[in-house]
Motif scaffolding. Structure first.
Motif: not given
Length: 831
Positions: A300-307, A366-371, A397-405
């Motif tokens: 959890g700490e790792v992904w929060q740092v990159f976020a 676009l980056a949250l899923p890989p994070i 793809p869901v988050l990317a589409l939501s961001a674009l929309l």
């Protein structure tokens, strides 16, 4: 590690990555994306507001309060308090006299400040024309050619209105707000408002329209609009250019859609580049994450740092990109200085927030899923790199589409437009992915049989990383499709838009034609060598009830709905669907005799809440008529023909006494034909709408040029984003080329391999982009802009050629760097 420590660690990591150059591609892609989006937003806002202000010359003001009684003093006081310029006019019908001659005239008394926008054009007594912002002097009047002809007067003569004797100081060639009232058909006379009281024409119960005109800064006008809307009483209404003429409204709406399409394509290009950059950055940091995990950091700490790192990067790039966008829009304004907009207002202040916010939405979307996938990285990856990259899953793809929309709805301001374009892009993504996989498999087999080193190894590079090749093809196809839409298809759409007002559009309306004059009127046209015009019957009808519920205008929340409910409709009937009308719901009646029913214009139905199948009740000269709505029509109001909100079958109104209306085109050299018609049919009224057509054409021309500049900006942004997409794959190519160099390949052979790979990607992407642009252009024209569209078959070969040129040109700097990179240094960095 608490939150503050995570922030500090993320900041240190961000600074280290910045110094090492790891974030260069991502930062460039994000700054370009935000700069493109914000510059489009800044420029679109300024152009749209500026053109709307200039179009206000059709109103002679920025905003008009129209009332059936003099406006109370607080209205003027509030406008002055806000720093607005004021003018006023009083319009009413009355008789004008000259000797034994008399004629009904439409009189307009104007204040000294009239007009606030636009210019008056007069022919003076010396024969010269005078243009500018000025009002008649006291004791003087301006009249149009019709009044001069009817009263047998010339400039310098005197005529009487009420108890006044006025000197005719000029012939009206053009007045800003004279073109707005389509049924302002009687001869016109303009005089100074200071002479109104002495005329004795305004008495208790006089039917006059009082107009308070205001002009000023956009914020001041908007503040006055909000104040005025809360103080409107029955008999008052607010007017702006879009409400005054549906033709101008159509032009402005289409311009907004064009601007929205340019913005949406820019957003799609930006998203493709950012997705590629994010993917590459995180792919090179799985090992670093494994080290952090091995040193004791929790998942959890790792992904929060990159976020936090990406959030800080997004905000920084958002600020930089917004500054870049603001600078770019100034460059665009200087390029667009010939738009005819004298002074453009500053963009809305809140658009400055669009940079950081759009950057945050785009990057995290676009980056949250890989994070989040970083939580799957095992500490064992420190020693065993073959464990592979973590799986991102279906969330990406869901988050990317939501961001674009979200960005589309935000920038375009039209959810329907955003959904249509995103749906088209999504379908294109899927189609490109499927076709690309099939073609890659086919070309891989063909490449094995080829003896040419460049072709064989170029395609082999793609075959070794099929998913990377697939992502590149999809991203580049979308980018090239956008470029084709921004060049070829854009030109086709704008030409269709400009041609929507054809050169032979009617410029005259004739009304008050009686039943027994129809045949004789047609003969007059035929005898003069002109085709007999189509005559449409017309009666005045008042809407009484919808589904049996009485219509109460005072209870309607929408201002336009109140006005429509208060007024009488021009109701007509016919057996065939009028030209320029399209059924969008229900079915048009057929046959000689049909049951009573109504066909309603879709915009009116939406405003008044009328649905298909609803029952409407109208009163026509004291006779009630009730029937259901069996069809809704979309009406091309900008064709300048006789169009109606409500139509009915012809046999239903056989007993009603109706007048007839028609439209026709008359060239300037044939104006004498109108006098012949009036001499033969004295009751006839001929309305000249040539001024309206001229104004609408001018608005369309200026908007078209603004859209051209907008598309040029998106085109430049697309090229930059394509380059960023190539830069994101630089490291993979460096490793491949270094290995080939180590095995004995020359620099020339490496260049051939890279150019072959780029040419193949460009050709395939260009072909797919051409097909996509053809289909997308057709959808945009039909569904979003209501314009005719003919597919351009040159898009397919042109797309292939454009793809090869653009991809090879954008990748050429990369070819040089990769081919010249020392192989030993590259291999050490990779290992």
């Amino acid at each position: 590690m608490n939150l503050l420590q995570r922030w500090a660690f993320a900041l240190r990591l961000l600074l280290r990555e910045w110094r090492s150059g790891e974030l260069g591609v991502l930062l460039l892609a994000l700054v370009v994306a935000v700069g493109a989006m914000t510059s489009v937003s800044f420029f679109a806002d300024r152009i749209e507001r500026g053109l709307s202000q200039q179009s206000a010359r059709l109103l002679a003001a920025d905003l008009v309060v129209n009332a059936n009684a003099p406006l109370p003093a607080p209205w003027q006081d509030e406008a002055r308090r806000l720093g607005l310029s004021l003018a006023s006019s009083v319009s009413f019908p009355s008789m004008s006299f000259a000797g034994d001659e008399a004629a009904l005239s439409n009189l307009k008394a104007v204040s000294a400040a009239y007009p606030l926008r636009g210019e008056v054009s007069l022919r003076l007594m010396n024969g010269r024309e005078q243009n500018g912002r000025f009002a008649p002097a006291q004791g003087e009047a301006w009249v149009d050619a019709r009044l001069l002809s009817r009263l047998k007067l010339k400039l310098g003569d005197r005529l009487g209105v009420g108890r006044l004797q006025l000197t005719i100081a000029g012939e009206i060639l053009r007045e800003p707000d004279g073109a707005l009232d389509l049924y302002n058909f009687v001869p016109r006379l303009v005089f100074n408002q200071a002479d109104l009281a002495a005329s004795g024409l305004i008495q208790e119960g006089s039917r006059a329209r009082y107009r308070l005109m205001v002009a000023g800064d956009g914020r001041q006008v908007e503040a006055f609009r909000r104040w005025a809307k809360s103080h409107l009483t029955p008999g008052m209404r607010l007017e702006n250019i879009e409400e005054a003429r549906p033709e101008v409204k159509t032009a402005l709406e289409r311009a907004r859609r064009f601007l929205g399409i340019a913005t949406m394509l820019t957003v799609a290009l930006a998203a493709a580049a950012v997705a590629m950059a994010v993917r590459r950055y995180l792919a090179r940091h799985w090992q670093s994450v494994a080290v952090m995990r091995a040193l004791g950091m929790g998942s959890g700490e790792v992904w929060q740092v990159f976020a936090l790192l990406f959030a800080m990067l997004a905000l920084a790039c958002g600020v930089i990109g917004a500054g870049l966008g603001y600078g770019l829009q100034w460059l665009l304004i200087s390029v667009a200085s010939g738009l005819g907009v004298e002074t453009l207002p500053q963009p809305a202040w809140w658009l400055g927030l669009l940079g950081p916010l759009s950057s945050l939405v785009l990057l995290l979307g676009l980056a949250l899923p890989p994070i989040l996938a970083l939580r799957q990285v095992s500490p064992l990856r420190v020693m065993r790199s073959e464990t592979g990259a973590p799986r991102i899953g279906a969330l990406a793809p869901v988050l990317a589409l939501s961001a674009l929309l979200l960005l589309a709805a935000w920038q375009v301001g039209d959810a329907t437009l955003g959904l249509w374009l995103l749906g088209a892009l999504g379908s294109f993504f899927v189609a490109v992915a499927l076709v690309s996989m099939a073609l890659l498999a086919l070309v891989r087999r063909l490449a094995r049989r080829s003896g040419k080193l460049g072709w064989r190894y170029g395609v082999a590079n793609l075959a070794r990383r099929p998913w990377l090749a697939l992502i590149q093809l999809v991203a580049l196809s979308v980018g090239l499709m956008a470029l084709l839409l921004l060049t070829v298809v854009r030109g086709d759409l704008i030409n269709s838009w400009q041609n929507s007002i054809p050169p032979d559009a009617p410029n005259k309306f004739a009304i008050n034609i009686q039943e027994d004059q129809r045949a004789a009127l047609g003969d007059s046209f035929v005898q003069s060598g002109r085709p007999a015009p189509e005559l449409s019957p017309m009666v005045r009808a008042r809407l009484l009830a919808i589904n049996g519920k009485a219509v109460n205008p005072a209870k309607l929340a929408d201002e336009r709905a109140r006005r429509l409910a208060e007024r009488e409709f021009n109701l007509s009937w016919r057996d065939s669907l009028p030209a320029g009308n399209q059924i969008v719901a229900g079915k048009w009646w057929e046959g000689a005799r049909v049951t009573p029913q109504f066909s309603v214009e879709a915009g009116l139905a939406d405003t008044l809440g009328i649905r298909l199948g609803d029952s409407l009740s109208f009163d026509i000269a004291g006779t009630p008529y009730q029937a259901k709505v069996t069809s809704l029509r979309k009406v091309a109001w900008d064709n300048f023909r006789a169009n109606f909100f409500v139509l009915a079958p012809p046999n239903w109104f056989a007993g009603e006494r109706a007048s007839y209306i028609t439209s026709f085109r008359l060239p300037p050299e044939s104006e004498g034909f109108v006098s012949q018609l009036l001499a033969r049919f004295p009751n006839l009224t001929v309305i000249d709408i040539g001024v309206i057509i001229t104004e609408v054409r001018a608005v369309v021309e200026r908007l078209s040029r603004a859209v051209e500049v907008m598309f040029l900006l998106s085109l430049a942004a697309g090229v930059l984003v394509l380059w960023a997409t190539f830069a994101a794959t630089r490291h993979e190519r460096l490793a491949d080329m270094a290995l080939m160099r180590a095995l004995g390949a020359s620099r020339r052979q490496l260049r051939v391999v890279l150019l072959s790979e780029l040419a193949f990607i460009g050709a395939l992407s260009g072909f797919l982009a051409g097909a996509g642009a053809m289909l997308t252009g057709a959808v945009i024209a039909k569904e979003l802009l209501a314009l005719p569209f003919t597919p351009n078959l040159w898009l397919l070969p042109g797309g292939v050629l454009l793809g090869m040129l653009v991809v090879c040109g954008a990748g050429w700097p990369l070819v040089g760097r990769v081919a010249n990179a020392p192989p030993l240094a590259v291999l050490r960095a990779e290992l």
